[in-house]
Design an enzyme around this catalytic site. Structure first.
Site, PDB file in Angstrom:
ATOM      1  N   HIS A  57      31.474  32.445 -10.792  1.00 12.67           N
ATOM      2  CA  HIS A  57      32.065  31.294 -10.669  1.00 12.67           C
ATOM      3  C   HIS A  57      31.387  30.500  -9.709  1.00 12.67           C
ATOM      4  O   HIS A  57      30.284  30.945  -8.798  1.00 12.67           O
ATOM      5  CB  HIS A  57      33.333  31.702  -9.667  1.00 12.67           C
ATOM      6  CG  HIS A  57      34.724  31.925 -10.795  1.00 12.67           C
ATOM      7  ND1 HIS A  57      35.848  32.122 -10.177  1.00 12.67           N
ATOM      8  CD2 HIS A  57      34.576  32.589 -12.118  1.00 12.67           C
ATOM      9  CE1 HIS A  57      36.583  32.762 -11.237  1.00 12.67           C
ATOM     10  NE2 HIS A  57      35.708  32.956 -12.339  1.00 12.67           N
ATOM     11  N   GLU A  59      32.001  28.847  -7.067  1.00 12.51           N
ATOM     12  CA  GLU A  59      32.237  28.823  -5.488  1.00 12.51           C
ATOM     13  C   GLU A  59      31.337  30.071  -4.912  1.00 12.51           C
ATOM     14  O   GLU A  59      30.925  30.001  -4.133  1.00 12.51           O
ATOM     15  CB  GLU A  59      33.751  29.066  -5.168  1.00 12.51           C
ATOM     16  CG  GLU A  59      34.547  28.039  -5.659  1.00 12.51           C
ATOM     17  CD  GLU A  59      35.136  28.293  -7.002  1.00 12.51           C
ATOM     18  OE1 GLU A  59      34.687  28.601  -7.997  1.00 12.51           O
ATOM     19  OE2 GLU A  59      36.477  28.398  -6.960  1.00 12.51           O
TER      20      GLU A  59
END
Lengths: 147, 147
Positions: A57, A59
């Protein structure tokens, strides 16, 4: 609209740029930047398909990259800007990073962390809904092409 | 004790070997293996200090590595063996991987995922307490040296 170079909207625009990079790769368009001392120290976009890795992801990559930039794994004076509300995994990673603040664009009622209580570090501040419409539209148009 | 080569205890012993590798590097001693088709397809140990990266838990590396071994990011026919109950981040990653089963050793009442409800994929089975004492003692002795 003129944006202050230090406004949340300014940095969310940068996260949106990253989301567009994900889109170009036919990835779910989510982008993130991490800001420390008013400067972008990490940028990343979702690469789960390209890397064949559920942990990729935006993040997660941004946390790894920011820690490398700072030379330390704690991000307590940093802010994560991300176009979509973080999932449980990314919220859990943010806990370990002690990140100072999370600013997100579109809410994620289905897989967002906030429907579970207590996942973030107690010192992490949160602000949702920054450029929400733009962040949300990007995702909606992506999923519309998949149906 | 003679262990069947396909028993949970057998594979947890392998995860414990990984935890010992972490210990040798002065990392919090947590180890993991992922088993698919009765074969170990990924092994990893905690490297958060060495890599200066909060996302470098044993499980996260194992998910990445198992997906690479299989050539696909879903692990629904696989079992994760890990010496410590997974944290929120690792539980969140396990959700995205659709992992078939999680077998852990020591419980983690403080940072384990299970005190929060609903973090795992609904199809993921769980078994805790396999070689619990051995897994737990390793962690306790590590933290005892840090005080």
């Amino acid at each position: 609209m003129t944006l202050s170079v230090h406004s949340d909207e300014h940095f969310m625009k940068q996260a949106l740029k990253e989301a567009h990079r994900a889109l170009e790769l036919d990835e779910v368009p989510v982008g993130a930047v991490i800001v420390g001392n008013k400067r972008i120290i990490a940028r990343a976009h979702n690469l789960t398909e390209r890397l064949n890795d559920v942990t990729a992801h935006a993040e997660m990559q941004a946390f790894t990259s920011a820690a490398e930039a700072l030379g330390g794994k704690y991000l307590k004076d940093c802010t994560l800007y991300v176009t979509l509300e973080p999932c449980v995994m990314c919220a859990g990673a943010s806990f370990w990073s002690h990140i100072g603040k999370i600013v997100y664009g579109a809410p994620d009622p289905k897989r967002g962390y906030s429907k579970f209580g207590g996942l973030l570090h107690p010192k992490t501040k949160v602000k949702g809904g920054v450029l929400e419409e733009e962040c949300s539209e990007l995702l909606k148009s992506f999923f519309a092409t998949k149906r």
